[in-house]
Design an enzyme around this catalytic site. Structure first.
Site: not given
Lengths: 753, 233
Positions: A47, A93
């Site tokens: 990430h 998200h």
């Protein structure tokens, strides 16, 4: 409390490979302690590090005269003239929204907002690209409802309008919903702030919310691994959003930036204090030392590991000029926020963390931020498109079923009105929204004090990208640009959110690489460099991945916002023109039609290939629309996309106020269904005053694009002729009702609101 | 003539009201910080929309106890003009400057959309330029706009002509369906004034409907009425 001993097992639990651990030992020249291991693990997570995607992302065009800041900062920055800069970025998200839909989506909005105002820009608008599993499963409905409520909760409360987005339902998103939030902000060009920690001895100030134990390892464990049955246990890794606090942070920060005492700042988002400290130092070639005792904490007894890895929301790190911290702190105090000097900028390039005065972590900042191993992961070329193809029924039969199938299409959750969603979002606050949702192909915002306006859209058809990732990506970029020109805006730049499965699988990396190639090529053609974005891998649950889903956020500029072009028909008796498309090219319609929304819904087929796109032709079509608009030839414009020509015609009627209808005459050698519901790109519907029709057709010839009058606008009836027969005759009010009821009905939620 | 726009922590539409007063109408306008009690130099005060204090408690409940509200109450007692828009209306209810309370919208969702209001009285400083029965198109944007009051209060509101606006159809019919009265407000009440008629609150946003580019200019009537009332006083 004795610190955990770093063993091979602990290293594995942190998601680090043995090779990566060796690299850490090399950088430190010793074994890391537990806190340092935690710090490395979050910074080197997929990430935060982009370790699988970096080698591919390099192929995207990122430069251009309009680009003030490309990828690598909190957000991209684009010059929009008159001394103004647009700051924008999209971020995913996805994983948190699956584990806890409401808070996951809410904090997604909160996070992207911070990315924008961290650059010194005032947020102007939010858009969301959402992907859910089919609404016939109550679990998917609950996720959809939770996500929409979460976005509404955060965006409404902080007072930034949510002005657009897109939404698809598909089985591949059932256990992997996608929530991509885009934020656009605006600032004077000279007042853009970067994440810099320069000036030895300058104070490092922590501002905003207190640090708690929430969100620890959100980035490394939630966002960088596949999901399974145990995922519910990861709920404590989801952060909790406080939009009121972020509103205070926003206002305080913009006010504090006006003091000119601030040098640089960075949001504490993924990987919290760890990421903000080491990245700011790494970018500036400096070091930072901090004392954790000074970090405002929500609870007692937090370990250095927890404080460094917490992903508590609504926090930022600010570097101020020496001796000017009090001025900055004064502004935050006025807004009732913590602002504490927790350390200073140093000259040794080291991130040094103290706790109770003892050094608990000491890591060279640049290698920590930048030297994560980069992987050229094995790739496998995407398989050739396969799957069943549609075999068309006879035109006679298609005509008999036309009304029913058309109504079914209008009510389909992928086509139906999004009103149930956008009415829950405050899309007008701060009075800049010129084109409201479903009134035009892109959101249009005015800039107070200027004639100019900005247009924004998000697009990405995952079904097409699964069938052909490269072409699917080209189509997504083309559609985004088309949506902008349809409102009269010139495309400027792109931000992208790349949602994919597990990058350790060669076929996923093959998809990723093909999508990058397609996107790069299309962005070059449209002159829209990529200024930033986000890669979200590991969108897989129990080994089942999503369609490769690149979401393209594109920004456009209008010279005169008062001339923004809507999609709603304006007059009665004006001409409806179909611009673009390649009617002269004879191709078998089946393969492209089999990937359409109609084929999926009516035939239950998702196969074949995405429709072909000729990017040079598409560009001419778009340039023609912009020139026609410049010459004031157009009353309305609408891109033809999901559902094809007939749905697009109906949408032009639905967007009209007062109600309008159309009477059109279609025909040709292709099957009726292919003509009415095919999704061939590079096409728009234009409303043109009869007196200006000749000039528009002349202009189209000049640009060497097809243009054909289909019919006329009317007062409220929808009438379609096909090869000299009336095939559909319906009241617009009836069609609109079906279209508006579709989504609330599918979600089995309250009707018209 | 001087207007003040109050800024609570979490006010979002403060800029919108300020923009209409200062840029659209060209009136001298200033910000009033929530901790300030200096309002006596003002001629009219606007409590703007938004989420004061996040509205984590009842909407408007915390703001009604802020220092500036004490000053606003005294200002109103002396006859000063106070306009509460959306959250501002909710604050006026919580502060007791207007009667009644807000319930959650009937469908329990936040709702942002255009509605139509019928002007029920032109005998207030906020509606003087309107025609009786005139229909105004303005947007709403709230979660708690379902006005409620006890029977006695409602009777009193009606008797004293304190109901300024009711939700209606575009043709001006006051009907209680989800289209015309989306939040389910009692008696379709969208806005009321106090008995003295110098304090008015409404849920719809005149601040968002005062420029053609925003889709309606009907909200301008409220602000123009204010200006005119102050001139004639």
């Amino acid at each position: 409390m004795p610190e955990t001993i770093v063993t091979a097992e602990v290293v594995t639990e942190h998601g680090l490979t043995p090779e990566e651990y060796v690299r850490i030992q090399e950088i430190l020249g010793r074994e890391p302690n537990f806190t340092e291991l935690g710090i490395f693990s979050v910074m080197w997570s997929e990430h935060c590090s982009y370790k699988s995607s970096r080698v591919h992302l390099k192929r995207l065009p990122t430069g251009g005269p309009q680009v003030l800041q490309g990828p690598g900062e909190n957000a991209g920055v684009v010059d929009i003239g008159e001394g103004l800069a647009a700051v924008f970025k999209i971020e995913s998200h996805n994983h948190p929204s699956f584990v806890e839909p409401f808070q996951g989506a809410a904090t997604g909005v909160g996070g992207i907002l911070r990315d924008i105002f961290t650059m010194g820009a005032r947020p102007l608008a939010i858009l969301d690209a959402l992907r859910f599993g089919p609404p016939d499963d109550p679990k998917n409905r609950a996720i959809a409802e939770g996500v929409v409520s979460g976005i509404a909760f955060y965006g409404n409360c902080i007072g930034v309008p949510t002005v657009g987005g897109d939404l698809y339902f598909d089985p591949c998103y059932a256990a992997n919903p996608l929530v991509n939030a885009l934020c656009l902000g605006i600032a004077p060009k000279q007042k853009i702030f970067l994440a810099r920690a320069t000036g030895i001895g300058n104070p490092v100030i922590y501002v905003g919310a207190k640090t708690g134990r929430d969100g620890i390892h959100g980035a490394s464990l939630l966002a960088s691994a596949e999901f399974d049955e145990a995922s519910a246990a990861k709920r404590p890794n989801v952060q909790i959003g406080d939009p009121f606090l972020e509103k205070l942070l926003l206002e305080a920060l913009l006010e504090a930036l006006d003091t000119d005492a601030i040098i640089g700042l960075q949001d504490m988002g993924a990987a919290g204090l760890t990421c903000s400290t080491c990245e700011m130092a790494a970018r500036s070639g400096t070091g930072i030392e901090i004392e954790l005792d000074k970090v405002p904490q929500r609870e007692t007894g937090m370990t250095p590991y927890e404080i460094m890895l917490s992903e508590s929301q609504e926090r930022m790190l600010v570097v101020a000029e020496k001796d000017r911290a009090p001025e900055v702190q004064e502004v935050f105090r006025k807004w009732g926020l913590d602002a504490v000097v927790i350390g200073q900028v140093t000259d040794d390039g080291v991130l040094r963390v103290r706790h109770h005065g003892q050094v608990v972590a000491e890591i060279p900042a640049r290698p920590l931020a930048d030297d994560c191993p980069v992987y050229q992961r094995p790739m496998q070329a995407p398989a050739a498109p396969s799957g069943k193809l549609v075999s068309f029924v006879s035109d006679e039969e298609a005509r008999r079923n036309l009304r029913d199938n058309f109504l079914q299409l209008l009510a389909s959750p992928n086509i139906a009105s999004r009103r149930w969603i956008y009415q829950q979002y405050d899309h007008m606050v701060r009075t800049n929204t010129v084109l409201h949702p479903e009134r035009g192909d892109a959101a249009v915002l005015r800039l107070k004090g200027s004639r100019r306006g900005l247009a924004l859209t998000v697009d990405g058809n995952g079904r097409w990208c699964r069938l052909d990732p490269q072409r699917g990506a080209q189509l997504a970029v083309a559609e985004a640009a088309r949506n902008l020109v349809a409102v009269g805006a010139r495309p400027l730049a792109v931000t992208n959110c790349l949602n994919f499965g597990n990058p350790e699988k060669p076929e996923i990396m093959g998809q990723f690489s093909a999508v990058i190639d397609g996107m790069a090529e299309a962005c070059r053609v449209f002159g829209t460099p990529v200024t930033g974005g986000n890669v979200s891998f590991y969108n897989e649950t129990r080994g089942q991945g999503i369609h490769p889903t690149p979401v393209i956020g594109m920004l456009g500029l209008l010279d005169n916002v008062e001339r923004a072009l809507g999609s709603g028909l304006r007059a009665v008796g004006s001409a409806i023109v179909l611009l673009g498309g390649k009617s002269g090219v004879e191709r078998a319609p089946e393969p492209a039609f089999s990937s359409s929304e109609y084929a999926r819904l009516i035939y239950g087929v998702t196969g074949g290939e995405p429709p072909e796109i000729d990017l040079a032709y598409e560009k001419r079509v778009q340039d023609c629309v912009l020139e026609a608009h410049r010459r004031a030839l157009l009353a309305a414009a609408h891109d033809i996309s999901d559902g094809g020509l007939l749905v697009a015609l109906a949408e032009c009627c639905f967007a009209a106020e007062p109600a309008r209808g159309v009477a059109v005459t279609l025909g040709g050698k292709q099957p009726l269904e292919a003509v009415l519901f095919g999704e061939e790109p590079s096409r728009l519907l234009l409303e043109v005053d009869e007196k200006q029709l000749a000039e528009l057709l002349r202009l189209a010839r000049e640009y060497q694009v097809e243009a054909r009058q289909l019919g006329w606008t009317s007062a409220g009836e929808f009438r379609v002729h096909f090869n000299r027969q009336v095939v559909l005759e319906e009241d617009i009010a009836t069609l609109r009702e079906v279209w508006q009821a579709g989504l609330p009905q599918a979600l089995q939620t309250v009707g018209s609101l | 003539m001087k207007f003040g726009v109050v800024v609570f922590p979490g006010s979002n539409c403060d800029h919108d009201a300020f923009h209409v007063l200062s840029s659209v109408l060209g009136q001298p306008t200033e910000w009033v910080w929530h901790q300030s009690t200096q309002v006596n130099h003002l001629d009219a005060i606007v409590l703007p929309g938004g989420f004061s204090y996040g509205d984590y408690l009842r909407t408007g409940a915390l703001a009604s106890h802020s220092p500036v509200l004490g000053a606003v109450k005294k200002f109103a007692e002396r006859g000063g003009l106070v306009l509460g828009i959306c959250n501002g209306f909710q604050i006026l209810l919580e502060a007791g400057l207007l009667p009644g309370a807000m319930l959650r919208n009937r469908r329990l969702k936040f709702l942002c959309r255009f509605v139509h209001l019928r002007v029920e009285t032109t005998d207030t400083p906020f509606t003087t330029v309107c025609q009786p029965g005139q229909v105004l198109k303005m947007p709403i944007a709230h979660m708690d706009g379902n006005y409620f009051a006890g029977e006695a209060t409602l009777r009193e509101l009606e008797r004293n002509h304190q109901i300024a606006f009711r939700y209606a159809t575009p043709a001006g019919e006051v009907v209680d369906d989800a289209e015309a009265n989306p939040n389910g407000a009692l008696a379709n009440i969208a806005g009321i004034c106090n008995r003295e008629r110098n304090v008015l609150g409404l849920m719809p946003h005149p601040d968002r409907s005062s420029e053609a580019l925003m889709g309606s200019t009907d909200g301008l009537a409220i602000f123009q009425s204010l200006v005119q009332s102050l001139i004639t006083h």
